[in-house]
Design a protein around this motif. Structure first.
Motif, PDB file in Angstrom:
ATOM      1  N   LYS A  86       0.804 -11.825 -10.536  1.00 48.92           N
ATOM      2  CA  LYS A  86       1.116 -12.436  -9.241  1.00 48.92           C
ATOM      3  C   LYS A  86       2.286 -11.710  -8.571  1.00 48.92           C
ATOM      4  O   LYS A  86       2.301 -11.544  -7.350  1.00 48.92           O
ATOM      5  CB  LYS A  86       1.467 -13.913  -9.422  1.00 48.92           C
ATOM      6  N   ASN A  87       3.248 -11.283  -9.372  1.00 49.10           N
ATOM      7  CA  ASN A  87       4.393 -10.558  -8.815  1.00 49.10           C
ATOM      8  C   ASN A  87       3.966  -9.230  -8.202  1.00 49.10           C
ATOM      9  O   ASN A  87       4.444  -8.853  -7.127  1.00 49.10           O
ATOM     10  CB  ASN A  87       5.456 -10.329  -9.883  1.00 49.10           C
ATOM     11  N   PHE A  88       3.067  -8.517  -8.881  1.00 48.03           N
ATOM     12  CA  PHE A  88       2.584  -7.246  -8.320  1.00 48.03           C
ATOM     13  C   PHE A  88       1.868  -7.485  -6.991  1.00 48.03           C
ATOM     14  O   PHE A  88       2.082  -6.757  -6.015  1.00 48.03           O
ATOM     15  CB  PHE A  88       1.639  -6.541  -9.300  1.00 48.03           C
ATOM     16  N   LEU A  89       1.032  -8.513  -6.953  1.00 46.49           N
ATOM     17  CA  LEU A  89       0.292  -8.827  -5.731  1.00 46.49           C
ATOM     18  C   LEU A  89       1.247  -9.250  -4.612  1.00 46.49           C
ATOM     19  O   LEU A  89       1.072  -8.860  -3.455  1.00 46.49           O
ATOM     20  CB  LEU A  89      -0.741  -9.923  -6.000  1.00 46.49           C
ATOM     21  N   MET A  90       2.254 -10.052  -4.959  1.00 51.21           N
ATOM     22  CA  MET A  90       3.219 -10.499  -3.956  1.00 51.21           C
ATOM     23  C   MET A  90       3.990  -9.313  -3.381  1.00 51.21           C
ATOM     24  O   MET A  90       4.206  -9.237  -2.164  1.00 51.21           O
ATOM     25  CB  MET A  90       4.200 -11.506  -4.555  1.00 51.21           C
ATOM     26  N   GLU A  91       4.399  -8.395  -4.236  1.00 51.82           N
ATOM     27  CA  GLU A  91       5.139  -7.238  -3.743  1.00 51.82           C
ATOM     28  C   GLU A  91       4.277  -6.414  -2.798  1.00 51.82           C
ATOM     29  O   GLU A  91       4.741  -5.960  -1.746  1.00 51.82           O
ATOM     30  CB  GLU A  91       5.627  -6.370  -4.900  1.00 51.82           C
ATOM     31  N   GLU A  92       3.002  -6.230  -3.158  1.00 52.89           N
ATOM     32  CA  GLU A  92       2.084  -5.481  -2.317  1.00 52.89           C
ATOM     33  C   GLU A  92       1.900  -6.170  -0.961  1.00 52.89           C
ATOM     34  O   GLU A  92       1.886  -5.530   0.085  1.00 52.89           O
ATOM     35  CB  GLU A  92       0.731  -5.377  -3.037  1.00 52.89           C
TER      36      GLU A  92
END
Length: 193
Positions: A86-92
């Motif tokens: 979820k963190n990777f997706l949020m950063e993107e």
């Protein structure tokens, strides 16, 4: 001026000393210490920390050490909550600054529910010397002075050593020798430079 090897070699003897373990001579202060070092010496310090339990045995002490790596604690928290992906997706989607703010919020850094302090509280063993590492890896997400402040009641009756890639002088923490943290007056220099 002592080399990093000279300074590191002194640590097991300091930790094995009964005066150090009992806070003798600290004037009723916390037994909190900082071992500061140049950031380019990080790998030498990491290797030393891995060898420290064996070195402690060589100086004939039965005192155990317990190592808490702040970076590993943060990763453990986000893995346990299933937030990594979820963190990777949020950063993107939202950018690094938004992710950073959300991560700090999730960790509850500098609050009474601080997840890092909670982890240490739940996992700390009796009668150990506490070692804190990983400061540079969690820089800006977690501040050293905040962790030390929040650990005062958790670790109050045992020694704590913060391995710090930067400069600790007159109560001032300066990470990487550049970023000045707030003052932390309750810690002592473990080994002079």
């Amino acid at each position: 001026m002592l080399t990093i090897a000279d300074r590191l070699d002194k640590i097991p003897f300091i930790l094995a000393d009964s005066k150090f373990q009992s806070k003798e001579g600290l004037g009723n202060e916390l037994n909190f210490h900082v071992f500061d070092y140049n950031p380019d010496e990080e790998l030498l310090v990491q290797d030393f920390i891995l060898e420290l339990p064996e070195r402690m045995l060589r100086v004939n002490t039965m005192k155990q050490i317990q190592i808490f790596n702040l970076y590993q604690i943060v990763i453990h928290f986000f893995e346990r909550k299933k937030y990594i992906e979820k963190n990777f997706l949020m950063e993107e989607r939202d950018g690094s600054e938004q992710l950073f703010n959300r991560m700090r919020s999730a960790l509850k850094v500098a609050t009474a529910q601080d997840e890092i302090v909670k982890y240490i509280t739940e996992n700390i063993e009796e009668d150990t010397i506490v070692i804190i590492t990983g400061v540079g890896a969690v820089f800006s997400l977690v501040r050293s002075h905040v962790i030390l402040n929040n650990l005062q009641t958790v670790v109050e009756n045992r020694p704590l050593i913060l391995f710090y890639p930067g400069v600790f002088c007159n109560g001032t923490l300066k990470l990487f020798g550049v970023f000045e943290d707030k003052h932390y007056y309750r810690a002592f220099q473990l080994v002079e430079r």
